[in-house]
Write a protein that holds these residues in place. Structure first.
Motif, short mmCIF file in Angstrom:
data_model
loop_
_atom_site.label_atom_id
_atom_site.label_comp_id
_atom_site.label_asym_id
_atom_site.label_seq_id
_atom_site.Cartn_x
_atom_site.Cartn_y
_atom_site.Cartn_z
N VAL A 93 0.80 -1.22 0.00
CA VAL A 93 0.00 0.00 0.00
C VAL A 93 0.84 1.27 0.00
N CYS A 114 -5.35 -2.41 -5.45
CA CYS A 114 -4.95 -3.27 -4.34
C CYS A 114 -4.53 -4.62 -4.89
N SER A 130 -9.27 -2.83 -5.56
CA SER A 130 -9.76 -1.48 -5.29
C SER A 130 -8.59 -0.49 -5.28
N ILE A 188 -5.93 2.02 -4.05
CA ILE A 188 -5.35 2.34 -2.75
C ILE A 188 -5.61 3.81 -2.44
N CYS A 205 -6.42 0.31 2.01
CA CYS A 205 -7.43 -0.19 1.10
C CYS A 205 -8.79 -0.18 1.81
N CYS A 231 -10.20 -3.97 1.95
CA CYS A 231 -9.48 -4.95 2.78
C CYS A 231 -9.32 -4.50 4.23
#
Length: 275
Positions: free
Chosen positions: A241, A249, A254, A256, A269, A272
């Protein structure tokens, strides 16, 4: 800012080479964060017994006293052994030289937030002032998951801020806090007191895993970090990240996200790390 893996990688790169060396000369350039606390000439003749680390401090044990070194925001150490070519001439950002019969240890610090401080012993007031408030070493056996959870229960601040504070666990700097929280699936803004026992165990394991891998990679080089023999770190190529705002991600795809916490960049994220 050099964090625990970079400081430990620096220690490992020169500790064996300088140990046993006798100080031939010492000199100080422009003032650093704190004064040396002793006339440089008084270090001449002292022998280096070893090099330890406590948090982000390096401790050079001498046969009389010790030197505590901190790299600050932009500092780095270099060590030029006696068998190498002559070191480059001292530059405008070189603020401390320790010449030994094993080689030259030099602190370069453009922003001068680093420090080299002499103390008579570990129990001297200056040493205690700098070291006593530090938390548990995260890579030591003393970093125990149950005690970690108990300490978090007493803190209402956001978990990332608690990790950066260094009084619960030391040395988990900005890069590695973001990485460990991602690995543990914990949102950086979550109150530390709200982290359950099982999630604290997961975060405990993530901290050890991330720092261990970072140390094995020689630390992280984002701008100009290198260890005392000029080797750069490679953990930045493993980051999931940190520094990846807008990129997908590696787990869910998705983007970051980037936000600011206490003037520091936080990467996470949203999928997550939901809470």
């Amino acid at each position: 800012m050099p964090e625990l893996p970079e400081v430990e990688a620096t220690r490992l790169s020169f500790a064996d080479r300088i140990t046993g060396g006798r100080v031939l000369s010492a000199s100080v350039g422009l003032p650093l964060r704190w004064p040396l606390g002793i006339a440089p000439a008084q270090l001449v003749g002292r022998c280096v017994r070893g090099v330890r680390r406590r948090g982000k401090y390096l401790l050079l044990d001498l046969d009389e006293g010790l030197l505590l070194l901190h790299l600050g925001m932009s500092g780095s150490l270099s060590f030029t052994g006696e068998d190498a070519q002559a070191p480059r001439p001292r530059g405008p950002h070189d603020h401390f030289d320790l010449q030994t019969d094993r080689g030259l240890l030099r602190l370069n610090d453009p922003r001068r937030f680093g420090a080299v401080v002499w103390a008579a012993s570990d129990s001297a007031s200056i040493a205690r002032k700098l070291l006593d408030g530090l938390g548990v070493e995260p890579l030591d056996a003393s970093f125990e998951a149950r005690a970690f959870h108990a300490a978090l229960q007493k803190r209402r601040s956001a978990i990332k801020q608690v990790l950066l504070a260094g009084d619960v666990v030391v040395g988990v700097g900005n890069i590695y806090a973001s990485e460990a929280l991602f690995l543990a699936g914990i949102r950086p803004t979550l109150s530390a007191a709200r982290i359950s026992g099982p999630r604290a165990v997961k975060l405990h394991a993530a901290i050890r895993d991330v720092l261990g891998r970072a140390l094995a990679a020689g630390g992280t080089t984002l701008r100009n970090y290198s260890n005392a023999v000029g080797e750069r770190g490679n953990f930045q190529f493993e980051a999931k990240v940190y520094g990846r705002a807008g990129q997908p991600c590696t787990v869910c795809g998705s983007p970051i996200r980037l936000m600011r916490q206490g003037q520091r960049a936080t990467y996470f994220c949203v999928q997550c790390q939901k809470a």
